[in-house]
Scaffold this active site. Structure first.
Site, short mmCIF file in Angstrom:
data_model
loop_
_atom_site.label_atom_id
_atom_site.label_comp_id
_atom_site.label_asym_id
_atom_site.label_seq_id
_atom_site.Cartn_x
_atom_site.Cartn_y
_atom_site.Cartn_z
N ASP A 1 0.85 -1.18 0.00
CA ASP A 1 0.00 0.00 0.00
C ASP A 1 0.89 1.24 0.00
OD1 ASP A 1 -3.23 0.36 0.78
OD2 ASP A 1 -2.01 2.13 1.17
N ARG B 1 -19.09 -9.23 3.61
CA ARG B 1 -20.03 -8.38 4.33
C ARG B 1 -19.26 -7.73 5.47
NH1 ARG B 1 -23.83 -12.74 6.52
NH2 ARG B 1 -21.78 -13.76 6.64
N GLU B 2 -19.32 -6.41 5.56
CA GLU B 2 -18.66 -5.76 6.68
C GLU B 2 -19.29 -6.26 7.97
OE1 GLU B 2 -17.52 -1.69 6.63
OE2 GLU B 2 -17.68 -1.53 4.45
N ASN C 1 -25.11 -7.03 -5.64
CA ASN C 1 -25.37 -5.80 -4.88
C ASN C 1 -26.62 -5.09 -5.38
OD1 ASN C 1 -23.27 -6.14 -3.13
ND2 ASN C 1 -21.93 -4.63 -4.07
N GLY D 1 -26.34 1.99 2.83
CA GLY D 1 -25.23 2.92 2.61
C GLY D 1 -23.94 2.13 2.52
N CYS E 1 -20.10 0.17 -0.77
CA CYS E 1 -20.34 -0.74 -1.89
C CYS E 1 -21.67 -0.49 -2.60
CB CYS E 1 -20.27 -2.20 -1.41
SG CYS E 1 -18.61 -2.73 -0.94
#
Length: 450
Positions: A30, A154-155, A216, A265, A268
């Protein structure tokens, strides 16, 4: 295997740690030095249940490292691209700047002298991106095979969804020989998961690119559908929760994602359905996804409806009233504030003059940084003390389990808006509260046509 993960945000950091858990030697790359320093020290830069322990375990094991030095990825056998694809400023289309930068890094630093190396795309991209990546790889003169391997995280459940996914999808090149190489490398990478019997789907690249955005879009449509039904329930006196229960018994429909509230929200669903529409327009089939415009509009309208309901309950004005907001993250078990309905509603209420206090179990620190104008407090008690109205906007378990009798002793006026329809209305009204949900307490209308 020797694995690199390009991009160490939410998706990339979790994927890197999970690949190390599966036994691979993993380098996460990163450009953000502070993020790399945190990850290298075993400190998660975001909240995700189970990730902190996994990160500490794998960095200590020696199988996982994070770096800003692209030379460290040179010997990887597979490069996972896990960078963000945000919405372009002022447009619906996805911004592929980070994807292009990641691919350029791989093309520059990947060593293919010992044989073909795989680029595995995890990022959610417009259909056709994999083909363009393969064209760039071919032009580089290096022996690189592009496979699109979409993520389905999935968060709040990201570690579980990576280590125990419900399916694994390979979008393979059309050329059979190249497809065989891509399949062999990813099969080796995911060998322990495939050994558990997790389904593996082999598709072409466009199909794999479409899988995530199609999923989604379908989920967003279910959420907006039940929110549209909530509007009708408000107008007719119906109860949207009972309506969802009733239609959810139909196995063709199912109950999941049929919970009305202030809408979806996060990083994604909103941007993915918009990018999907934009790409359909570029392909000349925009009419196929016109319905997603209404899905998006219904979703945003729910936020305004919550604000209007709050205003009505306060006599038409926020000035002079104290409002408590419970929840800021877009969903529980996350500190993600991206396109959060809870934060949007809170911001609108504050902008219209309310004395507002907001709290969230995980997102308070980030919220103070991103919204210094808001009064962010650490506890529910601080938020609701002397409040004229309470807004529950993120369905954290600790908010669902609140005792309405105890809470009534802290507020000035016992009025609550259940923006997620997760509370028991009877329990709260029995405790002396004025309870309002989304599509749960509309007034009856006169019959039409009689």
């Amino acid at each position: 295997m020797r694995v690199s993960v390009i991009g160490c945000g939410y998706l990339g950091a979790v994927h890197a740690a999970c690949m190390a858990k599966l036994g691979h030697q993993v380098v996460g790359l990163d450009v953000d030095e502070a993020k790399v320093a945190d990850l290298s020290a075993g400190r998660p830069p975001f909240f995700e249940p189970g990730f902190g322990d996994l990160l500490a375990e794998q960095t200590s094991s020696g199988r996982l490292e994070f770096t800003t030095d692209p030379d460290r990825i040179a010997d990887a056998e597979v490069h996972f691209v896990a960078v963000g694809t945000p919405q372009l400023q002022g447009r619906y289309a996805a911004d592929l700047t980070y994807v292009r930068a990641a691919i350029d890094t791989i093309l520059t630093h990947a060593d293919t002298s010992a044989g073909p190396v795989v680029i595995a795309g995890k990022s959610t991209v417009p259909v056709g991106t994999a083909q363009r990546v393969q064209e760039s790889a071919n032009a580089s003169g290096k022996d690189l095979v592009v496979v699109w391997n979409p993520e389905f995280l999935r968060e709040g459940f990201a570690v579980e969804d990576t280590l125990k996914p419900d399916r694994i999808v390979y979008g393979l090149p059309d050329d059979p020989d190249r497809a065989s190489i891509g399949k062999r490398v990813l099969d080796e990478c995911y060998a322990s998961l495939l050994g558990l019997g997790i389904p593996r789907m082999l598709t072409n690249q466009p199909t794999a690119e479409l899988v995530k955005v199609a999923a989604n879009s379908f989920l967003a449509t279910k959420i907006s559908f039940i929110n549209a039904m909530a509007e009708l329930c408000d107008a007719t006196g119906g109860d949207v929760t009972q309506l969802a229960d009733a239609i959810g018994y139909d196995p063709r429909i199912g109950r999941k994602f049929l919970r009305a509230g202030v809408g979806f929200g996060g990083g994604c669903l909103p941007k993915d359905i918009r990018a999907f529409m934009a790409r359909a327009g570029e392909l000349g089939v925009d009419e196929a996804l016109t319905f997603l415009r209404e899905v998006d509009a219904i979703n945003l309208r729910q936020r305004d409806k919550a604000v209007d309901l709050a205003s009505d309950l306060l006599g038409g004005r926020f000035v002079g009233h104290r409002v408590a907001v419970l929840g800021a993250a877009f969903k529980p078990n996350s500190d993600d504030l991206r396109d959060s309905p809870a934060l949007d509603v809170a911001q609108q209420v504050w902008a219209r003059g309310a004395d507002l206090a907001i709290t969230d179990p995980a997102a308070a620190t980030a919220l103070r940084s991103k919204r210094p104008n808001l009064n962010v407090v650490d506890t529910v008690d601080e938020a609701v003390r002397d409040a004229d109205l309470v807004l529950l906007l993120t369905e954290w378990r600790e908010y669902i389990d609140l005792d309405p009798v105890v809470l009534r002793g802290l507020v000035r006026t016992p009025i609550i808006i259940d923006g997620r329809n997760v509370l028991d209305p009877q329990r709260w009204t029995d405790a002396g509260w004025v309870y309002r949900g989304m599509g749960r307490h509309g007034g009856p209308t006169t019959a039409a046509g009689w």
